[in-house]
Design a protein around this motif. Structure first.
Motif, PDB file in Angstrom:
ATOM      1  N   LEU A  94       0.844  -1.186   0.000  1.00  0.00           N
ATOM      2  CA  LEU A  94       0.000   0.000   0.000  1.00  0.00           C
ATOM      3  C   LEU A  94       0.883   1.242   0.000  1.00  0.00           C
ATOM      4  CD1 LEU A  94      -2.525  -1.119   2.770  1.00  0.00           C
ATOM      5  CD2 LEU A  94      -2.881  -1.237   0.306  1.00  0.00           C
ATOM      6  N   THR A  95       0.440   2.283  -0.673  1.00  0.00           N
ATOM      7  CA  THR A  95       1.197   3.531  -0.671  1.00  0.00           C
ATOM      8  C   THR A  95       0.226   4.701  -0.672  1.00  0.00           C
ATOM      9  OG1 THR A  95       2.948   4.798  -1.763  1.00  0.00           O
ATOM     10  CG2 THR A  95       1.405   3.651  -3.197  1.00  0.00           C
ATOM     11  N   ILE A  96       0.545   5.719   0.086  1.00  0.00           N
ATOM     12  CA  ILE A  96      -0.232   6.955   0.145  1.00  0.00           C
ATOM     13  C   ILE A  96       0.721   8.117  -0.104  1.00  0.00           C
ATOM     14  CG2 ILE A  96      -1.663   8.457   1.579  1.00  0.00           C
ATOM     15  CD1 ILE A  96      -2.576   6.032   3.117  1.00  0.00           C
ATOM     16  N   ASN A  97       0.400   8.909  -1.108  1.00  0.00           N
ATOM     17  CA  ASN A  97       1.208  10.072  -1.451  1.00  0.00           C
ATOM     18  C   ASN A  97       2.691   9.721  -1.542  1.00  0.00           C
ATOM     19  OD1 ASN A  97       1.671  12.795  -2.055  1.00  0.00           O
ATOM     20  ND2 ASN A  97       2.032  13.309   0.095  1.00  0.00           N
ATOM     21  N   PRO A  98       3.061   8.738  -2.354  1.00  0.00           N
ATOM     22  CA  PRO A  98       4.466   8.313  -2.386  1.00  0.00           C
ATOM     23  C   PRO A  98       5.368   9.395  -2.963  1.00  0.00           C
ATOM     24  CG  PRO A  98       3.259   7.309  -4.190  1.00  0.00           C
ATOM     25  CD  PRO A  98       2.238   8.000  -3.334  1.00  0.00           C
ATOM     26  N   ASP A  99       6.602   9.365  -2.518  1.00  0.00           N
ATOM     27  CA  ASP A  99       7.617  10.297  -3.002  1.00  0.00           C
ATOM     28  C   ASP A  99       8.845   9.483  -3.374  1.00  0.00           C
ATOM     29  OD1 ASP A  99       8.768  13.313  -2.919  1.00  0.00           O
ATOM     30  OD2 ASP A  99      10.268  11.919  -2.154  1.00  0.00           O
ATOM     31  N   PHE A 100       9.360   9.692  -4.600  1.00  0.00           N
ATOM     32  CA  PHE A 100      10.503   8.910  -5.081  1.00  0.00           C
ATOM     33  C   PHE A 100      11.708   9.817  -5.333  1.00  0.00           C
ATOM     34  CE2 PHE A 100       6.615   6.777  -6.643  1.00  0.00           C
ATOM     35  CZ  PHE A 100       6.723   5.594  -5.930  1.00  0.00           C
ATOM     36  N   ALA A 101      11.846  10.857  -4.516  1.00  0.00           N
ATOM     37  CA  ALA A 101      12.915  11.830  -4.753  1.00  0.00           C
ATOM     38  C   ALA A 101      14.294  11.194  -4.654  1.00  0.00           C
ATOM     39  CB  ALA A 101      12.808  12.980  -3.747  1.00  0.00           C
ATOM     40  N   GLN A 102      14.442  10.124  -3.845  1.00  0.00           N
ATOM     41  CA  GLN A 102      15.752   9.525  -3.633  1.00  0.00           C
ATOM     42  C   GLN A 102      16.165   8.589  -4.747  1.00  0.00           C
ATOM     43  OE1 GLN A 102      13.017   8.398  -2.370  1.00  0.00           O
ATOM     44  NE2 GLN A 102      13.068   6.182  -2.158  1.00  0.00           N
ATOM     45  N   VAL A 103      15.248   8.277  -5.685  1.00  0.00           N
ATOM     46  CA  VAL A 103      15.555   7.346  -6.763  1.00  0.00           C
ATOM     47  C   VAL A 103      16.593   7.958  -7.693  1.00  0.00           C
ATOM     48  CG1 VAL A 103      14.604   6.107  -8.737  1.00  0.00           C
ATOM     49  CG2 VAL A 103      13.283   6.285  -6.625  1.00  0.00           C
ATOM     50  N   ASP A 104      17.592   7.158  -8.066  1.00  0.00           N
ATOM     51  CA  ASP A 104      18.682   7.641  -8.899  1.00  0.00           C
ATOM     52  C   ASP A 104      18.151   8.157 -10.232  1.00  0.00           C
ATOM     53  OD1 ASP A 104      21.246   8.282  -9.531  1.00  0.00           O
ATOM     54  OD2 ASP A 104      22.027   6.238  -9.486  1.00  0.00           O
ATOM     55  N   THR A 124       7.839  14.338 -12.558  1.00  0.00           N
ATOM     56  CA  THR A 124       6.989  13.457 -11.769  1.00  0.00           C
ATOM     57  C   THR A 124       5.543  13.952 -11.789  1.00  0.00           C
ATOM     58  OG1 THR A 124       7.494  14.700  -9.756  1.00  0.00           O
ATOM     59  CG2 THR A 124       8.870  12.784 -10.258  1.00  0.00           C
ATOM     60  N   LEU A 125       4.626  13.001 -11.647  1.00  0.00           N
ATOM     61  CA  LEU A 125       3.206  13.287 -11.510  1.00  0.00           C
ATOM     62  C   LEU A 125       2.767  12.902 -10.103  1.00  0.00           C
ATOM     63  CD1 LEU A 125       1.909  11.729 -14.859  1.00  0.00           C
ATOM     64  CD2 LEU A 125       2.288  14.135 -14.377  1.00  0.00           C
ATOM     65  N   PRO A 126       1.809  13.603  -9.541  1.00  0.00           N
ATOM     66  CA  PRO A 126       1.349  13.242  -8.191  1.00  0.00           C
ATOM     67  C   PRO A 126       0.606  11.911  -8.182  1.00  0.00           C
ATOM     68  CG  PRO A 126      -0.029  14.980  -9.120  1.00  0.00           C
ATOM     69  CD  PRO A 126       1.108  14.784 -10.079  1.00  0.00           C
ATOM     70  N   ILE A 127       1.117  10.957  -7.414  1.00  0.00           N
ATOM     71  CA  ILE A 127       0.414   9.699  -7.162  1.00  0.00           C
ATOM     72  C   ILE A 127      -0.298   9.854  -5.821  1.00  0.00           C
ATOM     73  CG2 ILE A 127       0.624   7.230  -6.764  1.00  0.00           C
ATOM     74  CD1 ILE A 127       3.057   7.183  -8.536  1.00  0.00           C
ATOM     75  N   LEU A 128      -1.615   9.780  -5.828  1.00  0.00           N
ATOM     76  CA  LEU A 128      -2.367  10.016  -4.604  1.00  0.00           C
ATOM     77  C   LEU A 128      -2.335   8.794  -3.693  1.00  0.00           C
ATOM     78  CD1 LEU A 128      -5.420  11.881  -6.164  1.00  0.00           C
ATOM     79  CD2 LEU A 128      -3.209  12.794  -5.408  1.00  0.00           C
ATOM     80  N   LEU A 129      -2.579   7.629  -4.265  1.00  0.00           N
ATOM     81  CA  LEU A 129      -2.543   6.395  -3.471  1.00  0.00           C
ATOM     82  C   LEU A 129      -2.475   5.213  -4.421  1.00  0.00           C
ATOM     83  CD1 LEU A 129      -5.728   5.200  -3.696  1.00  0.00           C
ATOM     84  CD2 LEU A 129      -6.101   7.084  -2.128  1.00  0.00           C
ATOM     85  N   GLY A 130      -2.097   4.076  -3.861  1.00  0.00           N
ATOM     86  CA  GLY A 130      -1.980   2.883  -4.688  1.00  0.00           C
ATOM     87  C   GLY A 130      -1.971   1.628  -3.845  1.00  0.00           C
ATOM     88  N   ALA A 131      -2.308   0.517  -4.480  1.00  0.00           N
ATOM     89  CA  ALA A 131      -2.279  -0.790  -3.818  1.00  0.00           C
ATOM     90  C   ALA A 131      -1.816  -1.820  -4.838  1.00  0.00           C
ATOM     91  CB  ALA A 131      -3.652  -1.159  -3.274  1.00  0.00           C
TER      92      ALA A 131
END
Length: 754
Positions: A284-294, A352-359
């Motif tokens: 599950l993910t809520i408002n994920p942030d991937f800023a650290q991804v290379d 990046t695009l805003p991801i609100l939530l995911g499963a």
């Protein structure tokens, strides 16, 4: 049924017969090791002085895989394995003088042959397709990964485990602990067995070896050649397994092209991992942030088509083959980078695009069935994309020893605003079926697939169908594919390199390998051979040839020190332009549609011995290019300051000379990169990418402090500049190295086991 489907059905039938004709026995009966429960406590210190290590069964002698596969390893390794109620313990005694080759102390050090290491794989369900991979270098740096499709490894998967290493003058000793919660497995009534293998890469002798023997020329991580781990006492039944990974971010962004000055930002969100069953996991993910991804490694694009960049975000990685292994590298119904990433129409840069939530629910239902379900909701972003809902359903049934039948359904539903006039459908759906056939020997890997797109407007030929044949043995490599891409096969959640074309494509590659028997020659050369490469693309409606390339002779040589040389004396390329095209991709005068070109080039590649502290790889081509000429070189120079850092410099230079009136140019892509590891918990990365083809300079820096296992503090700074002067559509002038946009992110993540 269309004629081409009947023909492909005959090919599939032939593949079925070839599967049984060429399958071989595996290592499961020849290599077995028993694991029994530890009586006392195992202290993780690398000393191996507990009585349970003395009673644990040792591996039999390791056998070479390189440079030969007919003898025992010259410098031996011994592995043992035991467990308690919480974890599995693996030990290694690795005989080698205290002279090591490593690139850094970084966790998740890169895949490749230029490093001393030991590794082990757990195929917990014995399906010979999926496994957990763990590796350790002589300084105690570790990496973990997931193996899919039999031998494809992804090191972006992250999870908890630990190890300790002790170094001596004649050996180094490893003691590792892998919690059962890190693994996915099932406990059966009666005897429990896993597939397992132990590996070693020895740069001191340029020798690779394994416990269960692997034929040379094949990947070291090939699960088809695993041995058997026999549990004398069953492993503990997996209990409740819930991990929560919250994050906090702070920082700021500025977009000068859109006249948006610096704005402070902050965010909160997180992920959760829930073990629905021992083999079925819910992410599950809520408002994920991937800023650290290379950051993606840029390339110079001289083609007419979109380039493929691999997924790096951890949320999409576990069981990623369930979702992303359909089709082939040019036709794929699901490509996870379509979710949460897009291209800004003003700047031309990926954003990046805003991801609100995911499963995401993925894993095994039992030993024969695997399931994957993904649901995600994204928000709208100006100049990039509308809000959309994504759904993916996959189901896989295991057949025979290593084969499978798979089904996929994808859905993208767009949410348009009243004044939005984007050229997109309300929904886009794909249904696909595949049969993947892998022989027990690991040599045969074949595939048949059929995918069809459904959208509100009925369109002609919204499908693709294909057959891939692959035979990979130590002495022969054969690949032959046939694909029929319909004119309107356009999966919005997939990757299609050549959109909007009704085409046939038939690539073929054949390579013969010899291993020298002459004692003088094989001291220098491990193997050599010749090959042939051909690829043809036909327009389906009238069989008009649009593209073909043909390399009648490809010569290669692999040396004992792991260096390699590959030369294509002449490659013929034919291109028919179905649309206007600038061969430099820089906006110059275009070659007109309806014209064709035949041109020849010489190509080469030299890969150096990466065990050296200073090494250089180089590849290039020289010859004709459409109606002009091209000279292309890509040298990669790297220096290893052992064990604290690696500096690399990749330079791609393309000199294109076209007739007067067209845009002759010199394209330059320079990428210096610095990786520093101050310790096994503090890392620094800095990379600059100068690309004059897209008029961009990208600066990326990241400081990472891993204060606890899989818990990190990141400080990430990115900046994009103009590489040279430019003018906007509004006649605004931009000077060289003027900033386009920049961002600073401080991110804190913490892994909690509940």
């Amino acid at each position: 049924m269309p004629l081409f489907l009947r023909k492909i059905g005959l090919i599939v039938g032939f593949l079925g017969m070839s599967f049984f004709a060429f399958s071989q026995t595996s290592n499961e009966l020849n290599y077995q090791i028993h694991i029994k429960k530890a009586v006392g406590k195992i202290t993780l210190d690398g000393l191996l002085n507990e009585p349970d290590w003395q009673t644990a069964e040792p591996t039999t002698p390791f056998r070479q895989q390189f440079p030969y596969d007919t003898a025992q390893a010259i410098q031996q390794s011994e592995a043992r394995i035991t467990f308690d109620d919480e974890a599995i313990y693996v030990s290694y005694v690795v005989y080698q003088p205290r002279k090591y080759a490593v690139q850094s102390l970084r966790r998740d050090f890169p895949q490749g042959g230029g490093i001393d290491l030991v590794a082990f794989n757990f195929d917990t369900f014995k399906d010979k397709q999926n496994a957990f991979h763990f590796a350790i270098n002589p300084y105690g740096a570790v990496r973990e990964g997931l193996i899919t499709r039999g031998d494809q490894i992804s090191n972006d998967w992250d999870n908890k485990w630990e190890c300790r290493v002790q170094n001596y003058d004649d050996k180094w000793v490893v003691e590792a602990r892998v919690p059962f919660k890190t693994l996915r497995y099932r406990v059966l009534e009666g005897v429990n067995e896993w597939n397992i293998n132990f590996f070693r890469n020895n740069l001191f002798l340029n020798e690779r070896s394994s416990w269960a023997q692997i034929p040379r020329g094949l990947p070291m991580n090939s699960i088809a050649f695993s041995g058997t781990l026999v549990w004398d006492t069953p492993p503990p039944k997996p209990g409740a397994n819930l991990s929560i990974i919250p994050y906090l971010t702070a920082g700021g962004t500025a977009d000068y092209l859109s006249n948006r000055p610096w704005q402070n930002t902050a965010g909160v969100g997180g992920d959760a991992k829930v073990a629905i069953t021992p083999a079925l996991n819910l992410d599950l993910t809520i408002n994920p942030d991937f800023a650290q991804v290379d950051v993606d490694q840029q390339v110079t694009n001289l083609s007419r088509f979109e380039l493929f960049f691999p997924e790096r975000r951890q949320f999409f990685l576990e069981n990623s083959d369930l979702f992303g292994a359909f089709g082939n590298n040019r036709l794929n119904p699901f490509f996870s980078r379509r979710i949460g990433l897009g291209r800004d129409s003003l700047s031309g840069n990926n954003t990046t695009l805003p991801i609100l939530l995911g499963a995401r629910l993925s894993g095994k239902l039992d030993n024969n069935w695997r399931l994957g379900v993904l649901l995600m909701q994204t928000g709208r972003k100006q100049n990039v994309a509308v809000a959309a809902n994504y759904g993916v359903f996959t189901l896989q049934r295991k057949l025979f020893t290593r084969s499978a039948m798979s089904l996929i359904f994808t859905n993208k539903h767009n949410f348009f605003e009243a004044n939005d006039r984007r050229n997109a459908d309300l929904f886009n759906r794909v249904v696909g079926v595949e049969y993947n056939q892998a022989s027990a020997s690991g040599y045969w890997n074949n595939k048949f697939f059929y995918h069809r797109v459904f959208s509100p407007e009925r369109r002609t030929e919204p499908y693709t169908v294909g057959v891939n044949i692959g035979y990979f043995s130590p002495k022969w490599i054969v690949e032959a594919n046939v694909t029929r891409q319909g004119e309107n096969y356009r999966p919005d959640v997939g990757f299609v390199q050549r959109l909007g074309q009704g085409i046939w494509r038939t690539p073929v590659f054949i390579e013969k390998v010899w291993f020298p028997a002459n004692p003088r020659l094989n001291k220098v050369v491990n193997s050599y051979g010749v090959g042939i490469d051909a690829d043809m693309t036909l327009r389906a409606t009238n069989a008009q040839v649009w593209d073909w390339d043909f390399s009648p002779v490809i010569g290669f040589m692999r040396f004992r020190n792991n260096a390699s040389l590959r030369v294509t004396p002449v490659r013929y390329d034919y291109t028919y332009l179905f649309a206007d095209f600038d061969p430099t991709n820089t906006g110059g005068k275009a070659l007109t549609a309806g014209t064709s070109y035949l041109y020849r080039t010489m190509r080469f590649f030299y890969g150096d011995n990466h065990a050296r502290r200073l090494y250089m790889d180089v590849q290039g081509q020289i010859g004709e290019y459409f109606n002009g000429r091209i000279t292309s070189f890509t040298p990669t120079v790297a220096y290893r300051y052992q064990p604290y850092g690696l500096f690399s410099l990749i330079t791609t230079y393309n000199r294109i000379r076209l007739p007067q009136g067209y845009n002759s140019t010199d394209l330059l892509l320079i990428t210096p990169r610095l990786d520093l590891t101050f310790s096994k918990s503090l890392f620094f990365t800095s990379q600059l990418q100068y690309n004059n083809q897209i008029n961009n300079v990208n600066l990326y820096t990241r400081l990472q402090w891993r204060f606890k296992p899989v818990s990190d503090l990141f400080i990430v700074y990115t900046d994009n500049y103009f590489a040279q002067e430019a003018w906007s559509a509004e006649n605004r002038y931009y000077a060289p190295f003027q900033s386009k946009n920049r961002a600073l992110v401080i991110k804190l993540t913490y892994w909690l086991n509940v």
